[in-house]
Design an enzyme around this catalytic site. Structure first.
Site, PDB file in Angstrom:
ATOM      1  N   LYS A  27       0.815  -0.872  -0.307  1.00 45.54           N
ATOM      2  CA  LYS A  27      -0.609  -0.174  -0.040  1.00 45.54           C
ATOM      3  C   LYS A  27       0.685   1.045   0.122  1.00 45.54           C
ATOM      4  CE  LYS A  27      -1.545   1.326   4.083  1.00 45.54           C
ATOM      5  NZ  LYS A  27      -1.474   2.273   4.453  1.00 45.54           N
ATOM      6  N   ASN A  28       1.815   1.306   0.771  1.00 43.15           N
ATOM      7  CA  ASN A  28       2.681   1.787   1.138  1.00 43.15           C
ATOM      8  C   ASN A  28       3.736   2.641   0.107  1.00 43.15           C
ATOM      9  OD1 ASN A  28       0.786   2.875   3.229  1.00 43.15           O
ATOM     10  ND2 ASN A  28       2.377   2.002   5.144  1.00 43.15           N
TER      11      ASN A  28
ATOM     12  N   CYS B 227      -4.701  12.444  12.006  1.00 41.78           N
ATOM     13  CA  CYS B 227      -5.668  10.750  12.288  1.00 41.78           C
ATOM     14  C   CYS B 227      -5.445  10.724  14.338  1.00 41.78           C
ATOM     15  CB  CYS B 227      -5.425   9.637  11.196  1.00 41.78           C
ATOM     16  SG  CYS B 227      -3.796   9.360  12.111  1.00 41.78           S
TER      17      CYS B 227
ATOM     18  N   ARG C 289       0.311  14.789  12.373  1.00 42.16           N
ATOM     19  CA  ARG C 289       0.327  14.356  11.903  1.00 42.16           C
ATOM     20  C   ARG C 289       0.996  15.642  10.694  1.00 42.16           C
ATOM     21  NH1 ARG C 289      -1.145   8.701  10.446  1.00 42.16           N
ATOM     22  NH2 ARG C 289       0.283   9.056   8.472  1.00 42.16           N
TER      23      ARG C 289
ATOM     24  N   ASP D 281       4.589   1.156  11.385  1.00 47.03           N
ATOM     25  CA  ASP D 281       2.776  -0.192  11.829  1.00 47.03           C
ATOM     26  C   ASP D 281       3.266  -1.266  12.147  1.00 47.03           C
ATOM     27  OD1 ASP D 281       3.667   1.770   8.241  1.00 47.03           O
ATOM     28  OD2 ASP D 281       2.379   1.734  10.700  1.00 47.03           O
TER      29      ASP D 281
ATOM     30  N   ARG E 207      -8.592  -0.471   4.822  1.00 49.29           N
ATOM     31  CA  ARG E 207      -8.111   0.030   4.284  1.00 49.29           C
ATOM     32  C   ARG E 207      -6.184   0.125   3.644  1.00 49.29           C
ATOM     33  NH1 ARG E 207      -6.254   4.856   7.673  1.00 49.29           N
ATOM     34  NH2 ARG E 207      -5.367   5.594   5.559  1.00 49.29           N
TER      35      ARG E 207
HETATM   36  C1  EPZ Z   1       3.757   6.638   6.441  1.00 44.16           C
HETATM   37  O1  EPZ Z   1       2.910   8.019   6.859  1.00 44.16           O
HETATM   38  C2  EPZ Z   1       3.356   5.692   6.093  1.00 44.16           C
HETATM   39  N1  EPZ Z   1       1.940   6.074   5.195  1.00 44.16           N
HETATM   40  C3  EPZ Z   1       2.184   5.292   8.065  1.00 44.16           C
HETATM   41  O2  EPZ Z   1       2.396   4.436   7.588  1.00 44.16           O
HETATM   42  C4  EPZ Z   1       3.815   5.148   8.160  1.00 44.16           C
HETATM   43  O3  EPZ Z   1       3.713   4.384   9.524  1.00 44.16           O
HETATM   44  C5  EPZ Z   1       5.310   6.596   8.624  1.00 44.16           C
HETATM   45  O4  EPZ Z   1       5.314   6.530   7.246  1.00 44.16           O
HETATM   46  C6  EPZ Z   1       5.887   5.909   9.235  1.00 44.16           C
HETATM   47  O5  EPZ Z   1       6.629   5.275   9.133  1.00 44.16           O
HETATM   48  C7  EPZ Z   1       2.331   5.864   4.162  1.00 44.16           C
HETATM   49  O6  EPZ Z   1       3.620   5.486   2.969  1.00 44.16           O
HETATM   50  C8  EPZ Z   1       1.015   6.181   3.752  1.00 44.16           C
HETATM   51  P1  EPZ Z   1       5.768  10.462   8.089  1.00 44.16           P
HETATM   52  P2  EPZ Z   1       3.934   9.771   7.152  1.00 44.16           P
HETATM   53  O7  EPZ Z   1       5.764  11.675   7.441  1.00 44.16           O
HETATM   54  O8  EPZ Z   1       4.502   9.772   5.568  1.00 44.16           O
HETATM   55  C9  EPZ Z   1       5.867  13.423  12.205  1.00 44.16           C
HETATM   56  C10 EPZ Z   1      -0.309   2.474   7.411  1.00 44.16           C
HETATM   57  O9  EPZ Z   1       0.127   2.531   8.846  1.00 44.16           O
HETATM   58  N2  EPZ Z   1       6.278  14.414  10.597  1.00 44.16           N
HETATM   59  O10 EPZ Z   1       7.243   9.030   8.550  1.00 44.16           O
HETATM   60  O11 EPZ Z   1       2.635  10.172   7.360  1.00 44.16           O
HETATM   61  C11 EPZ Z   1       5.245  13.359  11.964  1.00 44.16           C
HETATM   62  O12 EPZ Z   1       3.888  14.017  13.020  1.00 44.16           O
HETATM   63  C12 EPZ Z   1       0.317   4.069   8.451  1.00 44.16           C
HETATM   64  O13 EPZ Z   1       0.365   1.999   6.400  1.00 44.16           O
HETATM   65  C13 EPZ Z   1       6.358  15.956  10.846  1.00 44.16           C
HETATM   66  O14 EPZ Z   1       6.886  16.348  11.980  1.00 44.16           O
HETATM   67  O15 EPZ Z   1       4.214   9.111   8.501  1.00 44.16           O
HETATM   68  C14 EPZ Z   1       5.113  11.266  12.557  1.00 44.16           C
HETATM   69  O16 EPZ Z   1       5.559  12.202  14.395  1.00 44.16           O
HETATM   70  C15 EPZ Z   1       0.154   4.136   9.383  1.00 44.16           C
HETATM   71  N3  EPZ Z   1       6.124  16.767   9.605  1.00 44.16           N
HETATM   72  C16 EPZ Z   1       6.344  10.542  12.091  1.00 44.16           C
HETATM   73  O17 EPZ Z   1       6.910  12.383  10.927  1.00 44.16           O
HETATM   74  C17 EPZ Z   1       6.012  16.392   8.519  1.00 44.16           C
HETATM   75  O18 EPZ Z   1       6.223  17.366   7.503  1.00 44.16           O
HETATM   76  C18 EPZ Z   1       6.168  10.134  10.930  1.00 44.16           C
HETATM   77  O19 EPZ Z   1       5.486  10.563  10.220  1.00 44.16           O
HETATM   78  C19 EPZ Z   1       5.387  15.225   8.795  1.00 44.16           C
HETATM   79  C20 EPZ Z   1       6.020  13.869   9.378  1.00 44.16           C
END
Ligand code: EPZ
Length: 421
Positions: free
Chosen positions: A22-23, A117, A122, A308, A400
């Site tokens: 998915k990701n 969420c 996020r 995850d 999802r």
């Molecule tokens: C991706 O989300 C995945 N989703 C998530 O999977 C996964 O948990 C996550 O990466 C971490 O591995 C998809 O790929 C669609 P991040 P993403 O930006 O990109 C902070 C699932 O279960 N952050 O790496 O949104 C944020 O708050 C889902 O499949 C900022 O501070 O994750 C978080 O604490 C859930 N500023 C951390 O980084 C930003 O601009 C990780 O977020 C962006 C993120």
């Protein structure tokens, strides 16, 4: 209301084949907006999140059609809309990664601010910081954000990621492909889904180097053409089934999995007492007698233990002998499954982002609510080893991210069925 009924039915046995990731599929679908030609993607999982991304692409006037159950054809030659539909963004925050491609290809992008969420606030500050490093002007209003490239288009730039954000790394990488000059992303995310996206971009004629390391270099090009690509297997789906088999005891062959993508899980499953055999045809055989030992995990960005997998592994820990420990360092609110597991008799104490779990001999079936995608999976796994019947509600969360989850579990001998109340 739909729910999944799970009855503890002893050890799992048999073979399960993992679907596409998915990701990886979500950002790669967004990246198809960069091409003025036909893209064909194979091994695309059938998930509600993917359906939403398909709707987003169609709303932007891309042509999208299924060639078969898991092959998508996209033609973005006629994409001329720069506004992502707000309702779709609200349904799936991951559609935020269409901003980079739209900004790069059409010079501007407008979308509603993705909601947080339940696993965390996020924010998208790192995405916007990256667009600004490429010369874009960002305009944020309450609930909406716009990005506009300068006259002459985006310019290559340098951006340091305060946190190795997966989505931000993907968005910036895509925006940089058509920028003028070289872009460097420092402290970039290193997940396999980043590498798969980079491989796809390069097939379209982009020049991306270093994906999978902390520094990614993108040399801008004038145009990108169509390409064919097979999505990598879903490492999180794979580890979910490995954990399920370790918990129930038994022997399961998980096919279409790349072991290097889940090293921390393989190590931890070995530590708790399961045995894992990696075959030379992208399969892993897990064997377990179901009597597991306590351990501790700390979630980290790749290549650390994946956030995850945290909920699913905690389900295993509820029946592992001794005191286990979990530290969640990636998201600030990713323990919603604790309350639900406790209703099944799990002994879990949390303090901020730390959880202590004392293993019990047996969980008890109960009515529980999925609170997010991976928490839902964790509750189904807990039901597999619980005494009596478990009913997991809010199964839309599971749809999802898991393609035919119940069917695959039934194929391994689990007593799992979906009902509508
Ligand atoms: C991706 O989300 C995945 N989703 C998530 O999977 C996964 O948990 C996550 O990466 C971490 O591995 C998809 O790929 C669609 P991040 P993403 O930006 O990109 C902070 C699932 O279960 N952050 O790496 O949104 C944020 O708050 C889902 O499949 C900022 O501070 O994750 C978080 O604490 C859930 N500023 C951390 O980084 C930003 O601009 C990780 O977020 C962006 C993120």
């Amino acid at each position: 209301m739909e729910y999944i009924r799970v009855r503890g039915n002893g050890p799992l046995h048999g073979t399960v084949t993992i679907s596409g990731a998915k990701n990886a599929a979500l950002p790669i679908l967004a990246a198809s907006l960069l091409a003025d030609g036909e893209v064909v993607l194979d091994q695309v999982p059938r998930l509600s999140d993917i359906e939403i991304m398909v709707e987003v692409l169609k709303a932007l006037h891309a042509e999208v059609e299924y060639l078969d159950d898991e092959t998508l054809r996209i033609d973005a030659s006629k994409v001329d809309v720069t506004e992502t539909p707000g309702d779709l963004m609200n349904r799936m925050r991951a559609s935020f990664v269409v901003m980079g491609p739209l900004l790069s290809r059409l010079g501007e992008a407008h979308t509603s601010m993705p909601g947080g969420c339940n696993i965390g606030e996020r924010p998208v500050d790192l995405h916007l910081k990256g667009f600004q490093a490429l010369g874009a002007e960002i305009d944020e209003e309450p609930g909406a954000v716009s990005a506009k490239a300068p006259q002459g288009g985006l310019k290559g730039g340098r951006v340091y990621m305060d946190f190795p954000s997966v989505g931000a790394t993907q968005n910036i990488m895509m925006a940089a492909t058509l920028a003028d000059g070289e872009t460097i992303i420092e402290n970039a995310a290193k997940e396999p889904e980043i590498v798969d996206l980079a491989n796809f971009l390069n097939k379209m004629g982009a020049r991306v180097r270093g994906a999978g390391t902390s520094n990614i270099y993108i040399e801008g090009v004038k145009k990108l053409h169509g390409a064919k690509h097979t999505i990598i297997p879903d490492r999180i789906e794979a580890l979910t089934f490995l954990i399920a088999a370790a918990m129930t005891g038994g022997e399961v062959r998980v096919e279409n999995v790349l072991s290097d993508h889940i090293r921390p899980i393989l190590a931890k499953l070995g530590e708790v007492g399961a045995s894992l055999e990696e075959t030379d045809d992208d399969a892993i055989i897990v064997r377990s007698n179901g009597r597991l030992k306590a351990t501790k995990i700390r979630t980290l960005p790749y290549p650390g233990f994946p956030t995850d997998a945290q909920a699913q592994f905690m389900a295993l820990m509820t029946i592992a002998q001794g005191q286990s420990h979990v530290e969640e360092t990636v998201f600030e609110n990713r323990f919603m499954h604790v309350k639900e597991l406790s209703r099944m008799g799990a002994l879990i104490v949390t303090d901020g982002n730390q959880a202590s779990i004392r293993g019990v001999d047996r969980l008890k079936g109960a009515k529980v609510n999925a609170t997010d995608l991976r928490a839902g999976a964790a509750l189904v796994l807990a039901g597999l080893v619980a005494e009596g019947e478990t009913q997991v509600f809010n199964v839309f969360h599971l749809d999802r991210g898991y393609d035919r989850f119940e069917e695959k579990l039934r194929g391994l001998g689990a007593d799992v069925e979906r009902f509508s109340e």
